[in-house]
Structure formats: structure tokens, C-alpha cells
Design a protein around this motif. Structure first.
Motif, short mmCIF file in Angstrom:
data_model
loop_
_atom_site.label_atom_id
_atom_site.label_comp_id
_atom_site.label_asym_id
_atom_site.label_seq_id
_atom_site.Cartn_x
_atom_site.Cartn_y
_atom_site.Cartn_z
N TYR A 96 53.91 36.13 124.84
CA TYR A 96 52.20 35.79 124.56
C TYR A 96 52.94 34.71 123.59
O TYR A 96 53.47 34.49 122.59
CB TYR A 96 51.89 37.00 124.20
CG TYR A 96 50.94 37.38 123.27
CD1 TYR A 96 50.17 37.71 124.53
CD2 TYR A 96 49.38 36.78 122.73
CE1 TYR A 96 47.94 37.86 124.76
CE2 TYR A 96 48.34 36.36 122.38
CZ TYR A 96 47.87 37.41 123.19
OH TYR A 96 46.50 37.11 123.58
N GLN A 122 45.18 49.05 133.36
CA GLN A 122 44.54 47.76 133.76
C GLN A 122 45.57 46.36 133.23
O GLN A 122 45.25 45.78 133.22
CB GLN A 122 42.82 47.72 134.63
CG GLN A 122 42.66 46.34 134.06
CD GLN A 122 40.93 46.12 134.23
OE1 GLN A 122 40.45 48.05 134.07
NE2 GLN A 122 40.57 45.66 134.10
N HIS A 123 44.44 47.29 131.59
CA HIS A 123 45.67 45.85 130.55
C HIS A 123 47.08 45.99 130.96
O HIS A 123 47.51 44.62 130.34
CB HIS A 123 45.01 46.91 129.01
CG HIS A 123 44.83 45.62 127.51
ND1 HIS A 123 44.25 46.30 127.05
CD2 HIS A 123 45.26 44.70 127.24
CE1 HIS A 123 44.09 45.17 126.19
NE2 HIS A 123 44.81 44.34 126.10
N THR A 165 48.30 45.84 133.30
CA THR A 165 48.99 44.72 134.76
C THR A 165 48.40 43.47 133.67
O THR A 165 49.54 42.41 134.42
CB THR A 165 47.57 45.16 135.21
OG1 THR A 165 48.10 46.23 136.37
CG2 THR A 165 48.23 43.89 136.58
N GLU A 166 47.61 43.10 133.34
CA GLU A 166 47.44 41.60 132.81
C GLU A 166 48.26 41.18 131.61
O GLU A 166 48.99 40.16 132.44
CB GLU A 166 46.13 42.22 132.15
CG GLU A 166 45.26 40.24 131.64
CD GLU A 166 44.42 41.05 130.62
OE1 GLU A 166 43.71 39.81 129.77
OE2 GLU A 166 43.86 41.93 130.79
N THR A 175 52.04 40.64 134.24
CA THR A 175 51.31 39.48 134.71
C THR A 175 51.47 38.27 134.11
O THR A 175 52.16 36.95 134.15
CB THR A 175 50.26 39.01 135.58
OG1 THR A 175 50.69 40.56 136.35
CG2 THR A 175 50.31 37.90 136.89
N GLU A 176 50.67 38.08 132.49
CA GLU A 176 50.88 37.05 131.75
C GLU A 176 51.91 36.61 131.11
O GLU A 176 52.67 35.26 131.04
CB GLU A 176 49.28 36.89 131.25
CG GLU A 176 48.19 36.94 131.52
CD GLU A 176 48.69 35.73 132.34
OE1 GLU A 176 48.24 34.43 132.26
OE2 GLU A 176 47.74 35.54 133.36
N LEU A 205 48.85 34.02 141.72
CA LEU A 205 47.95 34.17 140.14
C LEU A 205 46.83 32.90 141.87
O LEU A 205 45.37 34.26 140.73
CB LEU A 205 47.96 34.29 139.07
CG LEU A 205 49.07 34.96 138.92
CD1 LEU A 205 49.75 34.37 137.30
CD2 LEU A 205 49.39 36.27 138.96
#
Length: 113
Positions: free
Chosen positions: A49, A88-89, A91-92, A95-96, A111
Motif C-alpha cells: 500500500y 469484497q475489501h 479482493t480490492e 488486487t491493488e 483490471l
């Protein structure tokens, strides 16, 4: 709640991603770059991140996100509590984190823009 198996299922669909067991910790890499790593007890997950944005992420959801250990502060890295993470979180975030490690053309193929 998300499990290592959930992250593994997603990571195996991402091009150039590979799984490794290093010092009893599950890690996912692109080449030599680790983009997701679990603690030994699998209760927390670290992920790539941007350093410039991590304080805002942690401030927005302090019950979910936390700073990595002192030795990892120099990296683009944040940690989260897996028990509080939804599918969902996850996955985001995964992936990021993967996107940060691959060439831009490959991220666009996977993407889109």
C-alpha cells in the motif's frame, strides 16, 4: 471473515503471482516482491500500500488497519486484522497490492484502465 484460502484463491488468478511459505508464514509474491503476507497465526495480513496514503487508511478504519512493525515502515506496507476483513475489501486490497508489483501493461490487461 476472510481466510488464507480466500486470498490464495484470488492470488492464483493473478498473473505472475506465486505463493511461498517463508519462516512458517504464507506470502504471495510477484518475482521477488512480496505483495501480501500473513502472520504466523494468520490473524493479520500485511499488504502493499502506498506509504503516502497509509496514515489516512488507518485513520479511516483504525479497528481494521494498523501500521506494520518498525522494520517494515520503510516499505509500502500496511497490516489489517483478518477477522474484521470482508471478502469484497480483501479482493480490492490484494488486487491493488498485486497491481503495485506488476508492469502497467499487465495490470491494464487484468483490471482494465
Amino acid at each position: 471473515m476472510v481466510t488464507v484460502a480466500d486470498v490464495r484463491a484470488l492470488a492464483h488468478t493473478l498473473p505472475r503471482s506465486s505463493e511461498h511459505l517463508i519462516r512458517d508464514r504464507v506470502k504471495f509474491r510477484v518475482g521477488s516482491l512480496v505483495y501480501v503476507a500473513f502472520s504466523r497465526d494468520e490473524a493479520s495480513m500485511g499488504f502493499g500500500y502506498p506509504k503516502e496514503e497509509r496514515d489516512a487508511l488507518i485513520a479511516a478504519e483504525p479497528g481494521l488497519f494498523c501500521l506494520p512493525g518498525a522494520s517494515d515502515l520503510r516499505f509500502n506496507w500496511v497490516c489489517c486484522h483478518v477477522a474484521r476483513l470482508d471478502q469484497q475489501h480483501m479482493t480490492e486490497l490484494v488486487t491493488e497490492a498485486w497491481r503495485m508489483c506488476v508492469p502497467k501493461f499487465l495490470a491494464r490487461q487484468r483490471l482494465g484502465r
